[in-house]
Every structure is written in C-alpha cells, then in structure tokens.
Design an enzyme around this catalytic site. Structure first.
Site, mmCIF file in Angstrom:
data_model
loop_
_atom_site.group_PDB
_atom_site.id
_atom_site.type_symbol
_atom_site.label_atom_id
_atom_site.label_comp_id
_atom_site.label_asym_id
_atom_site.label_seq_id
_atom_site.Cartn_x
_atom_site.Cartn_y
_atom_site.Cartn_z
ATOM 1 N N GLN A 74 0.822 -1.266 0.087
ATOM 2 C CA GLN A 74 -0.203 0.085 0.136
ATOM 3 C C GLN A 74 0.717 1.337 0.066
ATOM 4 O OE1 GLN A 74 -3.074 0.501 -0.402
ATOM 5 N NE2 GLN A 74 -3.784 -1.611 -0.713
ATOM 6 N N CYS A 118 -20.273 -9.433 4.233
ATOM 7 C CA CYS A 118 -21.270 -10.132 3.442
ATOM 8 C C CYS A 118 -20.535 -10.709 2.141
ATOM 9 C CB CYS A 118 -22.451 -9.549 3.315
ATOM 10 S SG CYS A 118 -23.047 -8.958 4.808
HETATM 11 C C1 LIG Z 1 -3.291 -5.879 -2.633
HETATM 12 C C2 LIG Z 1 -2.574 -6.061 -1.707
HETATM 13 C C3 LIG Z 1 -1.767 -7.508 -1.363
HETATM 14 C C4 LIG Z 1 -1.911 -8.395 -2.616
HETATM 15 O O1 LIG Z 1 -1.248 -7.925 -3.761
HETATM 16 P P1 LIG Z 1 -1.626 -8.608 -5.162
HETATM 17 O O2 LIG Z 1 -0.710 -8.021 -6.099
HETATM 18 O O3 LIG Z 1 -3.059 -8.417 -5.515
HETATM 19 O O4 LIG Z 1 -1.433 -10.010 -4.858
HETATM 20 C C5 LIG Z 1 -0.953 -7.592 -0.349
HETATM 21 N N1 LIG Z 1 -0.702 -6.611 0.598
HETATM 22 C C6 LIG Z 1 -1.641 -5.726 0.785
HETATM 23 C C7 LIG Z 1 -1.493 -4.721 1.991
HETATM 24 C C8 LIG Z 1 -2.270 -5.381 -0.451
HETATM 25 O O5 LIG Z 1 -2.980 -4.187 -0.334
#
Ligand SMILES: *Cc1c(COP(=O)(O)O)cnc(C)c1O
Length: 380
Positions: A179, A321
């Site tokens: 993130q 949900c």
């Molecule tokens: C989206 C996300 C992931 C997974 O990443 P992908 O590329 O979709 O597999 C892992 N950790 C966090 C904090 C994420 O927001």
C-alpha cells in the site's frame, strides 16, 4: 451517469505511459530472456533496465530485486523462504493482527506445519507498539513480518523502529509495503525483505517484486529454471516487468501525496460535517494520504456500497457479506470496534485521477443514502 472510482487501494488503472512501454514486448520484442539469440537478449536487457528502476524506487541495488507475480507471491515468498531456510535456528514468527491475508494466511499455513506464530495486537488506531514486538522475541524467533501501512484503515506503522529492534536481535524483518510503494517514499526501511505490487501504483496486474537484502538466507519459491538468479523459476513476465519498471519510474517523479492529502482531508471534513454518528477508523495523522475509512453507525456497509454503486461511485467496505462470512474484517475487530460498528464501515481510497468534483459528488450523494438507509434500519 457520472462514474467515480474511490477504490484505489483495491487496484489502480494502468498509466497510459506504462501501457505504451509494455506494448512492444508482446509482439515485436517477444523473445524469451533465457535465449541466447538477439530476441532473447533484447528481452533480457529490458528486464534488467526495469530491475534498476524498481530498485531505485526503494533505494536498493538491482540485484536485490526479484520479480514475482504480485504482492501475494512476494509475501508468501518472503515468509516461507525465510521459514524453510532458517527453521533449524527456530520456528517462531512474529506478525501483527492486522496483516493482509497474503501474510496472515501464509502464517496460518506454517502454523499447521509446526511453526509458532505470535500475533501482536494493535491499539485503537491500528498501531503496533514496537515494545510489544521486542518483548515477544525469543532465541527461536526467525522472522518478524509487519506491514508498512494497512490496506483497510491506512495506518502507517513505525516500521523503522521495529526493523531496528529486529536487527539488534538478529531476526529477519519483512514488511508488506504493497500500500505504500509508489505512494509515499520508501527507502529500504531498514528491512531485509519488502513486498510490493505494480497494480497498486498504476502498473499492470500480475506483477510484483520482493526486495531481498544481500546476504539474506532464504530458499527459492518456484523450482525449475534458473531465472531470477535461481530464486524464482519460470519464464519472466517481460511485458509486466517492463510495465512495473515504468510505474516505479513514474511514481518516483510524482507521488501525488499533497494533492491526495488535501482531497482526503476535505472528504473527511465533509463527511463529519454532513453525517451524524460516524467514526473515523485508523490514525488521524499517521495514515496513507489516500485513505479514508469511516464507520457509519446503524447501517450496513454492504447496503451503502450497493447504493453508491447505483449512483456510479465505487467504494469498499470491511463489512463481510461479500466474502460470505458473518464476521467483519479482522482489522476492524483488532482496533476494537463493536461488531455492529464494524459492519457499517466504508473505505474510500483516492488516487492520481481523483478530482475535486469526485469528492463533491460523493459528498452530495452519500448523505441522502445514509439518511434513507437509517430510516429503514432495524439496527437503530
Ligand atoms: C493488494 C495487497 C496485497 C496483494 O497484492 P496482489 O498483487 O493483489 O497479490 C498484499 N498486501 C496488501 C497490503 C495489499 O493491499
């Protein structure tokens, strides 16, 4: 109908410059990077350029970057790679209660195979206390995995401090920076392993990277060919890697932090001015510049989402949900929300393409929806 996308934490659109950079690698420059002919060498050179750009985003050197299929694989690779290479030393792993499932489910998997997992709690803002981590370390601890910022509530963790403690105790430290990478500056964070994913910062889906600090003892994740210096077999996703490199380069020049922070704070203020009985989830200041997460009391997040969607607004909720379970998000539970408050959660995440008009439209659209739903609500 107007369409407003406020779900950038779920995924982002691929930047047109990223797409343009990837395009030649599907048809014109389609070679297998392992081939010795020119087609292969051209693809290989493109990967190495992308590796340098990716490394630069986090201040690493290129040979410390391994490309993966995304954030999930990077998290799994980091945790299992350390666990299986260091289990002779001990089988204890420390993590937090608010990790993404890519980390927490991976730890679950290891728990079923004889590892001991300690889940550090968080305070009401979602913060891990580094002292709690310190107290939990034993001579059997081999890994600490704590996320850089939470994907639901946006809280930014005191990673440098936790990494410092890990280093002092000789324990590997991994952080899921999916993130934060490309959104706020990251400079290795003193970590041994960092996960990131291109589609969360305007790159393509299905490509990510794991930073592995030089000298880190770990086993490889996929077994087969010698790609990625024997650390991850399989023919490289050349267009994806090229796209990720470009996305890293673009992010380095423009993270949109200021713009996002202004819009975020305007949104939060507008929500509190117009809707009674709401709470802000996450930390008031130690939070991602693009994250707003509120609980709207007496109604279901799910119903809010459906009503917003009917008005062209895309958002997300920690109400469960959708996932087919009755429990609200483990993150909202971990910060101590009552079940009914957690069920009324709404996550609005902004990005590069969010405009002032988008925020105004949301602030015009949401209050009447809340009013309508509350009037019908049995939860009151
Ligand atoms: C989206 C996300 C992931 C997974 O990443 P992908 O590329 O979709 O597999 C892992 N950790 C966090 C904090 C994420 O927001």
């Amino acid at each position: 109908m107007k369409r407003v996308y406020l779900d950038y934490a779920a995924t982002t659109p691929t930047h047109p410059d990223v797409l343009a950079e990837m395009q030649p690698y599907f048809f014109l420059k389609f070679g297998n990077p392992s081939s010795i002919h020119q087609f292969g060498q051209e693809a290989k050179a493109a990967i190495e350029t992308a590796r340098e750009k990716t490394a630069k985003l986090i201040g690493a050197s290129a040979d410390e970057i391994v490309f993966t299929s995304g954030g999930t694989e990077s998290d799994n690779f980091a945790i299992e790679g350390i666990a299986f290479a260091n289990e002779k030393k001990g089988k204890h792993i420390i993590t937090s209660k608010i990790e993404h499932h890519a980390v927490s489910e991976c730890c679950e998997f290891l728990a079923k195979r004889g590892f001991t997992i300690t889940h550090i709690p968080v305070d009401k803002f979602g913060l891990v206390d580094p002292e709690d981590v310190k107290k939990t370390i034993t001579d059997k601890t081999i890994l600490i995995s704590i996320m850089h910022a939470n994907n639901e509530i946006g809280t930014i963790e005191p990673i440098a401090e936790i990494a410092g403690i890990a280093k002092e105790k000789g324990v590997y430290f991994h952080t899921d920076a999916v993130q934060t990478a490309g959104h706020i500056p990251i400079n290795k964070l003193n970590a041994d392993l960092i996960s990131f994913s291109a589609h969360k910062f305007y790159g393509p889906k299905g490509i990510g990277a794991l930073y592995i600090k030089k000298g880190t003892r770990m086993v490889s994740f996929l077994h087969g060919g010698a790609q990625e210096k024997n650390r991850r077999a399989s023919t490289e996703n050349v267009p994806g890697i090229v796209g990720m490199g470009k996305a890293c380069e673009l992010a380095q020049n423009d993270m949109a932090i200021e713009k996002e922070t202004i819009l975020r704070d305007k949104l939060i203020k507008g929500l509190f001015d117009q809707i009674p009985e709401i709470v802000l989830n996450g930390h008031p200041t130690l939070r991602l510049p693009n994250n707003v997460n509120i609980s709207i009391k007496h109604i279901e997040g799910e119903s809010i989402l459906i009503n917003l969607d009917l008005m062209g607004i895309a958002a997300s909720s920690g109400s469960a949900c959708t996932s087919g379970s009755l429990d609200p998000s483990h993150v909202l539970m971990a910060i101590g929300l009552a079940h009914e408050v957690a069920h009324g959660s709404l996550r609005l995440t902004l990005g590069k393409y969010t405009t002032d008009d988008d925020i105004i439209y949301l602030l015009e659209t949401l209050p009447p929806i809340v009013k309508k739903l509350r009037a019908m609500s049995p939860l009151k």
